[in-house]
Write a protein that holds these residues in place. Structure first.
Motif, PDB file in Angstrom:
ATOM      1  N   TYR A 357      59.017  55.353  22.527  1.00 19.88           N
ATOM      2  CA  TYR A 357      58.450  56.338  21.598  1.00 19.88           C
ATOM      3  C   TYR A 357      58.395  55.716  20.217  1.00 19.88           C
ATOM      4  N   ASP A 358      57.375  56.113  19.476  1.00 18.07           N
ATOM      5  CA  ASP A 358      57.080  55.478  18.171  1.00 18.07           C
ATOM      6  C   ASP A 358      56.704  56.606  17.234  1.00 18.07           C
ATOM      7  N   VAL A 359      57.719  57.142  16.534  1.00 16.97           N
ATOM      8  CA  VAL A 359      57.454  58.342  15.738  1.00 16.97           C
ATOM      9  C   VAL A 359      57.752  58.105  14.265  1.00 16.97           C
ATOM     10  N   SER A 360      57.124  58.863  13.383  1.00 12.86           N
ATOM     11  CA  SER A 360      57.511  58.797  11.975  1.00 12.86           C
ATOM     12  C   SER A 360      58.142  60.130  11.603  1.00 12.86           C
ATOM     13  N   ILE A 361      59.233  60.015  10.879  1.00 14.86           N
ATOM     14  CA  ILE A 361      60.061  61.177  10.532  1.00 14.86           C
ATOM     15  C   ILE A 361      60.541  60.949   9.090  1.00 14.86           C
ATOM     16  N   PRO A 362      60.611  62.002   8.276  1.00 16.63           N
ATOM     17  CA  PRO A 362      61.156  61.816   6.926  1.00 16.63           C
ATOM     18  C   PRO A 362      62.509  61.100   6.996  1.00 16.63           C
ATOM     19  N   GLN A 363      62.705  60.084   6.155  1.00 17.08           N
ATOM     20  CA  GLN A 363      63.850  59.177   6.310  1.00 17.08           C
ATOM     21  C   GLN A 363      65.186  59.895   6.523  1.00 17.08           C
ATOM     22  N   LYS A 364      65.414  61.027   5.836  1.00 15.32           N
ATOM     23  CA  LYS A 364      66.784  61.569   5.937  1.00 15.32           C
ATOM     24  C   LYS A 364      67.107  62.057   7.364  1.00 15.32           C
ATOM     25  N   HIS A 365      66.044  62.325   8.151  1.00 16.64           N
ATOM     26  CA  HIS A 365      66.312  62.743   9.544  1.00 16.64           C
ATOM     27  C   HIS A 365      65.953  61.655  10.546  1.00 16.64           C
ATOM     28  N   TYR A 366      65.630  60.495  10.013  1.00 13.30           N
ATOM     29  CA  TYR A 366      65.049  59.388  10.788  1.00 13.30           C
ATOM     30  C   TYR A 366      65.799  59.135  12.106  1.00 13.30           C
ATOM     31  N   SER A 421      58.023  67.282  15.603  1.00 12.76           N
ATOM     32  CA  SER A 421      57.133  68.220  14.918  1.00 12.76           C
ATOM     33  C   SER A 421      57.939  69.159  14.014  1.00 12.76           C
ATOM     34  N   LYS A 422      59.127  69.562  14.500  1.00  9.78           N
ATOM     35  CA  LYS A 422      60.005  70.430  13.671  1.00  9.78           C
ATOM     36  C   LYS A 422      60.397  69.687  12.393  1.00  9.78           C
ATOM     37  N   LEU A 423      60.555  68.367  12.521  1.00  6.34           N
ATOM     38  CA  LEU A 423      60.969  67.554  11.359  1.00  6.34           C
ATOM     39  C   LEU A 423      59.754  67.133  10.538  1.00  6.34           C
ATOM     40  N   LYS A 424      58.581  67.725  10.823  1.00 10.88           N
ATOM     41  CA  LYS A 424      57.317  67.427  10.123  1.00 10.88           C
ATOM     42  C   LYS A 424      56.954  65.939  10.219  1.00 10.88           C
ATOM     43  N   GLY A 425      57.235  65.402  11.400  1.00  8.40           N
ATOM     44  CA  GLY A 425      56.919  63.985  11.623  1.00  8.40           C
ATOM     45  C   GLY A 425      55.629  63.828  12.398  1.00  8.40           C
ATOM     46  N   SER A 426      55.339  62.575  12.785  1.00  9.49           N
ATOM     47  CA  SER A 426      54.146  62.301  13.595  1.00  9.49           C
ATOM     48  C   SER A 426      54.575  61.773  14.956  1.00  9.49           C
ATOM     49  N   ILE A 427      53.872  62.229  16.001  1.00  4.15           N
ATOM     50  CA  ILE A 427      54.268  61.824  17.363  1.00  4.15           C
ATOM     51  C   ILE A 427      53.853  60.379  17.649  1.00  4.15           C
ATOM     52  N   SER A 428      53.037  59.783  16.765  1.00  7.20           N
ATOM     53  CA  SER A 428      52.719  58.361  16.936  1.00  7.20           C
ATOM     54  C   SER A 428      52.517  57.748  15.559  1.00  7.20           C
ATOM     55  N   ALA A 429      53.450  56.941  15.147  1.00  3.62           N
ATOM     56  CA  ALA A 429      53.425  56.391  13.784  1.00  3.62           C
ATOM     57  C   ALA A 429      52.448  55.234  13.683  1.00  3.62           C
ATOM     58  N   GLU A 430      52.489  54.306  14.652  1.00  3.10           N
ATOM     59  CA  GLU A 430      51.630  53.112  14.515  1.00  3.10           C
ATOM     60  C   GLU A 430      50.987  52.667  15.824  1.00  3.10           C
ATOM     61  N   HIS A 431      51.498  53.067  16.980  1.00  2.51           N
ATOM     62  CA  HIS A 431      50.987  52.534  18.242  1.00  2.51           C
ATOM     63  C   HIS A 431      49.741  53.271  18.736  1.00  2.51           C
ATOM     64  N   GLY A 432      49.478  54.454  18.176  1.00  7.07           N
ATOM     65  CA  GLY A 432      48.291  55.202  18.589  1.00  7.07           C
ATOM     66  C   GLY A 432      48.597  56.189  19.703  1.00  7.07           C
ATOM     67  N   ILE A 433      47.549  56.817  20.207  1.00  4.33           N
ATOM     68  CA  ILE A 433      47.656  57.882  21.205  1.00  4.33           C
ATOM     69  C   ILE A 433      47.396  57.330  22.608  1.00  4.33           C
ATOM     70  N   TYR A 443      50.589  68.195  18.394  1.00  6.28           N
ATOM     71  CA  TYR A 443      51.836  68.290  17.612  1.00  6.28           C
ATOM     72  C   TYR A 443      51.637  67.671  16.223  1.00  6.28           C
ATOM     73  N   SER A 444      50.613  66.843  16.089  1.00  3.58           N
ATOM     74  CA  SER A 444      50.431  66.156  14.795  1.00  3.58           C
ATOM     75  C   SER A 444      49.052  66.337  14.207  1.00  3.58           C
ATOM     76  N   LYS A 445      48.152  67.011  14.901  1.00  6.43           N
ATOM     77  CA  LYS A 445      46.779  67.204  14.376  1.00  6.43           C
ATOM     78  C   LYS A 445      46.394  68.671  14.564  1.00  6.43           C
ATOM     79  N   GLU A 446      45.866  69.233  13.462  1.00  2.54           N
ATOM     80  CA  GLU A 446      45.447  70.646  13.498  1.00  2.54           C
ATOM     81  C   GLU A 446      44.159  70.793  14.307  1.00  2.54           C
ATOM     82  N   PRO A 447      43.897  72.004  14.842  1.00  2.60           N
ATOM     83  CA  PRO A 447      42.671  72.240  15.626  1.00  2.60           C
ATOM     84  C   PRO A 447      41.398  71.871  14.873  1.00  2.60           C
ATOM     85  N   SER A 448      41.361  72.120  13.560  1.00  7.30           N
ATOM     86  CA  SER A 448      40.133  71.803  12.788  1.00  7.30           C
ATOM     87  C   SER A 448      39.898  70.287  12.788  1.00  7.30           C
TER      88      SER A 448
END
Ligand code: FAD
Ligand code: S2G
Ligand code: ZN
Length: 476
Positions: A357-366, A421-433, A443-448
């Motif tokens: 897994y390759d996620v981005s999360i605000p550092q304090k919860h990293y 998603s609860k931590l307002k992170g991204s489910i894929s930081a650099e490796h893609g989908i 979890y990381s992209k809005e419907p619009s």
């Protein structure tokens, strides 16, 4: 095969016929059209052996014109294709799911121009990253990205996944360093955005459509990229750290004490390092610590940089943030330490199955997610560890299990994505989908945003032949 393992239905693309193969041979010649089962097998299996496709045909074009003719033909015949670079992608995006025709860019590996004043390099998409780095270093420049896969990944694949890597902290991401590109649309139209200007505000910035589009909007055939100057002074510190909070404190201190010369700040937990040392028989220059940090500087003055670094080191040894460590500017010693960090990815491939897994999360919860997963998986996992690019808030989590079971998958997914998603992170930081995560992209992209992505896909590839089953979730 991925189709069975991930129960994905084949879309109604045509099947490759003998006449199609002869057409491809008429463009590429027989030796650049692979149809032998053993020959095409490696192009069907991804680097971490999570996914395996059923392609019977691999094409190796040498020119943009050939790519254009292949795509125009496949588009007309409704033949699905899988663009492929170095096949080091980690989300199943680089291999077919069914019998998509693999179009591998490896033979498009020419360097076109290098402007030594601006640092603008123009090259073909199939150039291997390490070869480019070696080439530009000869001209007192470096590539603006560095990753463990550099020996095999291609610049076209790096652009298509918007690869981050070890020095994004300093040299930014490819949306900033790519100056322009040439790409071929599904219908064979060649889009020439191959400009080497640092500034060009003339209409829509189309290159960004292709950066990170993972082969679903077009095939990148040439890249113009800005190469930073080769640093006159480089040092690398490898430090033992007591706990994760201290990693964050050290990161803040490194930013303020080293300032503009800080070029990388990586972390790894104890298991990430000890497993790599054990599984790949690599040396660890320091002893056992709960956490490790790699701190690299790129500067222009040995004395100035050395002074800054030793002040930083003394201060943080004093404070106890650094329990022990080594600092070196010797290229071979730096390489040994970087090699240890870059090999963590491969360490999990030794025996059993690995979920990456390759996620981005605000550092304090990293790092929070690692103990959560350890607790949740218990003895079902043989190893759970975390490491990655602190400066980007990007953690890599590897979960090794004796073998792939749906039971283990259901323990991890969607749990990990819900937590991120609860931590307002991204489910894929650099490796893609890729193929493995479309069903989680919401979890990381809005419907619009997803709606506009579909509109763009429909516009650029109306027959959906480019890398089907990837990036965008199926509309049921
Ligand atoms: P491939 O794996 O061949 O393809 C990747 C995706 O791009 C696929 O969807 C494919 O269809 C598409 N594609 C490839 N070439 C083209 C093209 N010319 N035109 C259009 N689409 C194309 N990634 C990071 O971001 N940071 C890291 O630090 C990092 N470290 C890694 C370390 C190791 C040991 C390994 C094995 C991988 C690592 N990766 C990392 C992942 C991977 O290396 C990157 O995603 C890389 O950019 C993929 O390049 P590639 O040429 O191998 O592309
Ligand atoms: C890294 C590599 C792949 C992984 O090493 O920075 O991007 O997740 C990763 O193991
Ligand atoms: Zn990474």
């Amino acid at each position: 095969f991925s189709a069975e393992k991930y129960n994905v239905k084949r879309k109604n693309f045509s099947n490759v016929q003998a006449a199609d193969v002869s057409y491809f041979q008429s463009i590429l010649g027989n030796d650049r059209v692979l149809t032998d089962r053993d020959e095409v097998l490696p192009f069907n299996i991804d680097w971490i052996r999570n996914c395996r496709g059923q392609s019977q045909v691999v094409l190796k074009p040498k020119t943009t014109q050939e790519v254009s003719e292949i795509l125009a033909y496949c588009n007309k015949k409704r033949l699905a294709v899988c663009p492929q670079g170095g096949n080091t992608g980690l989300v199943g995006g680089s291999v077919p799911v069914y019998d998509e025709i693999v179009i591998n860019l490896m033979l498009m590996d020419k360097i076109i121009t290098l402007d030594e004043i601006s640092g603008a390099l123009v090259c073909e998409a199939g150039c291997v990253l390490e070869n480019l780095d070696n080439y530009v270093r000869g001209h007192n420049l470096i590539m603006p990205l560095d990753l463990g896969a550099k020996g095999s990944c291609q610049i076209g694949g790096n652009v298509s996944t918007n690869a981050g890597g070890l020095r994004l902290l300093r040299y930014g991401n490819l949306h900033g360093s790519v100056l322009g590109l040439e790409a071929v649309k599904a219908d064979g139209t060649v889009i020439d955005c191959l400009r080497s200007l640092k500034k060009d505000n003339t209409g829509y910035h189309l290159k960004h459509l292709f950066i990170g589009s993972e082969g679903t909007l077009g095939i990148v055939t040439k890249v113009a990229i800005h190469c930073p100057v080769l640093p006159k002074a480089a040092t690398l510190g490898f430090f033992g750290i007591k706990n994760f909070e201290n990693i964050l404190e050290l990161y803040k201190s490194a930013k303020s004490s080293l300032g503009e010369i800080l070029s990388a700040f990586e972390m790894a937990d104890n298991l990430a390092i000890t497993q790599t040392v054990k599984n790949l028989n690599l040396p660890n220059p320091i002893s056992d610590y709960p956490f490790y940090a790699l701190v690299e500087t790129h500067g222009s003055n040995e004395v100035h940089d050395g002074e800054k670094l030793s002040n930083f080191l003394n201060k943080e040894m004093e404070s106890g943030l650094i329990m022990d460590g080594t600092v070196t500017s010797d290229p071979a010693k730096m390489q040994t330490i970087w090699n240890l960090r870059e090999s963590i990815a491969a360490s999990s491939l030794v025996g059993g199955y690995v979920f990456k897994y390759d996620v981005s999360i605000p550092q304090k919860h990293y790092y929070d997610i690692v103990p959560m997963l350890k607790q949740r998986l218990g003895d079902k996992a043989s190893a759970v560890f975390g490491y990655g690019h602190i400066g980007d808030g990007n953690i890599h989590i590897n979960i090794s299990v004796p073998q792939y079971t749906k039971e283990v998958v259901s323990l991890i997914e969607p749990f990990i994505f819900e937590e991120v998603s609860k931590l307002k992170g991204s489910i894929s930081a650099e490796h893609g989908i890729g193929f493995r995560k479309p069903q989680f992209i919401h979890y990381s992209k809005e419907p619009s945003a997803l709606g506009l992505m579909r509109d763009l896909k429909q516009l650029m590839d109306p027959n959906g032949i480019l890398n089907p089953y990837k990036v965008l979730p199926e509309t049921n």
